[in-house]
Design an enzyme around this catalytic site. Structure first.
Site, short mmCIF file in Angstrom:
data_model
loop_
_atom_site.label_atom_id
_atom_site.label_comp_id
_atom_site.label_asym_id
_atom_site.label_seq_id
_atom_site.Cartn_x
_atom_site.Cartn_y
_atom_site.Cartn_z
N ARG A 22 -0.62 -9.51 13.35
CA ARG A 22 -1.19 -8.48 12.46
C ARG A 22 -1.98 -9.12 11.33
NH1 ARG A 22 4.23 -6.03 11.34
NH2 ARG A 22 3.30 -4.76 9.70
N ARG A 56 11.93 -1.37 11.22
CA ARG A 56 10.61 -1.28 11.88
C ARG A 56 10.44 -2.47 12.82
NH1 ARG A 56 5.25 -0.22 8.24
NH2 ARG A 56 4.26 -1.45 9.88
N ARG A 58 11.33 -6.32 4.92
CA ARG A 58 11.14 -4.91 5.25
C ARG A 58 11.69 -4.60 6.65
NH1 ARG A 58 5.17 -2.42 4.71
NH2 ARG A 58 4.90 -3.08 6.86
N ARG A 71 -9.72 0.39 8.97
CA ARG A 71 -9.35 -0.99 9.28
C ARG A 71 -10.44 -1.72 10.06
NH1 ARG A 71 -3.38 -0.05 8.89
NH2 ARG A 71 -2.34 -2.03 9.14
N LYS A 116 0.83 -1.22 0.00
CA LYS A 116 0.00 0.00 0.00
C LYS A 116 0.86 1.27 0.00
CE LYS A 116 -2.18 -1.15 3.84
NZ LYS A 116 -1.73 -2.48 4.24
P1 ADP Z 1 1.05 -2.47 7.90
O1 ADP Z 1 0.08 -2.23 6.79
O2 ADP Z 1 2.34 -3.00 7.47
O3 ADP Z 1 0.45 -3.27 9.05
P2 ADP Z 1 0.80 0.26 8.88
O4 ADP Z 1 1.95 1.17 8.78
O5 ADP Z 1 -0.40 0.56 8.07
O6 ADP Z 1 1.46 -1.12 8.57
O7 ADP Z 1 0.30 0.14 10.41
C1 ADP Z 1 1.18 -0.17 11.46
C2 ADP Z 1 0.38 -0.37 12.75
O8 ADP Z 1 -0.28 0.83 13.11
C3 ADP Z 1 -0.73 -1.42 12.68
O9 ADP Z 1 -0.27 -2.73 12.91
C4 ADP Z 1 -1.68 -0.92 13.78
O10 ADP Z 1 -1.22 -1.30 15.07
C5 ADP Z 1 -1.56 0.59 13.69
N1 ADP Z 1 -2.60 1.15 12.80
C6 ADP Z 1 -2.41 1.69 11.57
N2 ADP Z 1 -3.57 2.09 11.04
C7 ADP Z 1 -4.54 1.78 11.93
C8 ADP Z 1 -5.96 1.90 11.96
N3 ADP Z 1 -6.62 2.43 10.92
N4 ADP Z 1 -6.62 1.46 13.05
C9 ADP Z 1 -5.97 0.95 14.10
N5 ADP Z 1 -4.64 0.77 14.13
C10 ADP Z 1 -3.92 1.18 13.08
#
Ligand code: ADP
Length: 216
Positions: free
Chosen positions: A172, A160, A154, A115, A40
């Protein structure tokens, strides 16, 4: 024998239905969807460039807050480190204030948001209050084995923390399957969902995404 439903029938119908995906109040708002590691972030960067949109990645915003040790960052970290979602109330109010920072935007790419169903509803309410809405949900489809591989790579490259621990990665993916994946239905019911094969060359996938946007 009853005829099997044609898989494309719904798509054909959608094209001519009330759910036409032309710009809404002159804005182009896209939800870029997919499991962790689907690509994404990579595709968002290319899309905002081509369509002059504002990129809002909730993950990036949380990470910036963690880096700056804000109150929001400290709270988010306690969930992110465990592979859990940050609570809806916190995430939604953060997202709302980010959207409000860009009153002149030609549109947004929402990356990593919504999400949950509650987040999807909150996003609609926010956009309706601005006389606009979501045009499309573009979903990058990648199978789990490939996601695990990509996330570990990654983790090594970026440092990270949530990408370095296989147990956090699995958590996750599980949270995605249980809580996030159903958000597809929300957009599918509105005729806005488009699935895209997220495996292949970055440019090929980008081309598929652009084709959907240009059709809309
Ligand atoms: P990825 O898509 O690799 O999981 P992101 O950078 O989108 O990584 O998100 C990292 C973390 O941030 C998620 O695992 C979650 O804990 C938190 N997070 C991100 N976006 C949301 C959301 N919309 N609602 C709740 N938690 C979120």
């Amino acid at each position: 024998m009853p005829k099997k439903p044609d898989k494309n029938q719904f798509h054909k119908f959608k094209k001519y239905s009330l759910f036409a995906t032309t710009k809404i109040n002159n804005m182009l708002n896209i939800v870029l969807f997919g499991p962790p590691g689907a690509g994404k972030g990579t595709q968002s960067a290319k899309l905002i460039d081509k369509y002059s949109l504002v990129h809002l990645s909730t993950g990036d915003i949380f990470r910036a807050n963690i880096k700056n040790q804000t109150e929001l960052g400290n709270l988010a970290k306690s969930f992110i480190d465990k592979g859990q979602l940050v609570p809806d109330q916190v995430t939604i109010s953060m997202l709302e204030s980010e959207v409000n920072k860009y009153p002149q935007a030609a549109g947004f790419i929402f990356d990593g948001f919504p999400r949950t169903q509650a987040q999807a509803q909150a996003l609609d309410t926010l956009l309706v209050s601005k006389q606009t809405g979501i045009n499309l949900m573009l979903a990058l489809e990648v199978e789990e084995e490939e996601l695990r591989k990509r996330l570990l790579i990654r983790g090594k490259d970026s440092g990270r923390a949530d990408d370095q621990d296989p147990a956090v990665i699995q958590k996750r993916i599980d949270v995605y399957n249980a809580e996030t994946s159903p958000v597809k239905d929300y957009y599918q019911q509105q005729g806005k969902y488009r699935g895209i094969n997220g495996i292949g060359e970055i440019e090929t996938i980008f081309g598929l995404l652009c084709a959907e946007i240009d059709k809309a």
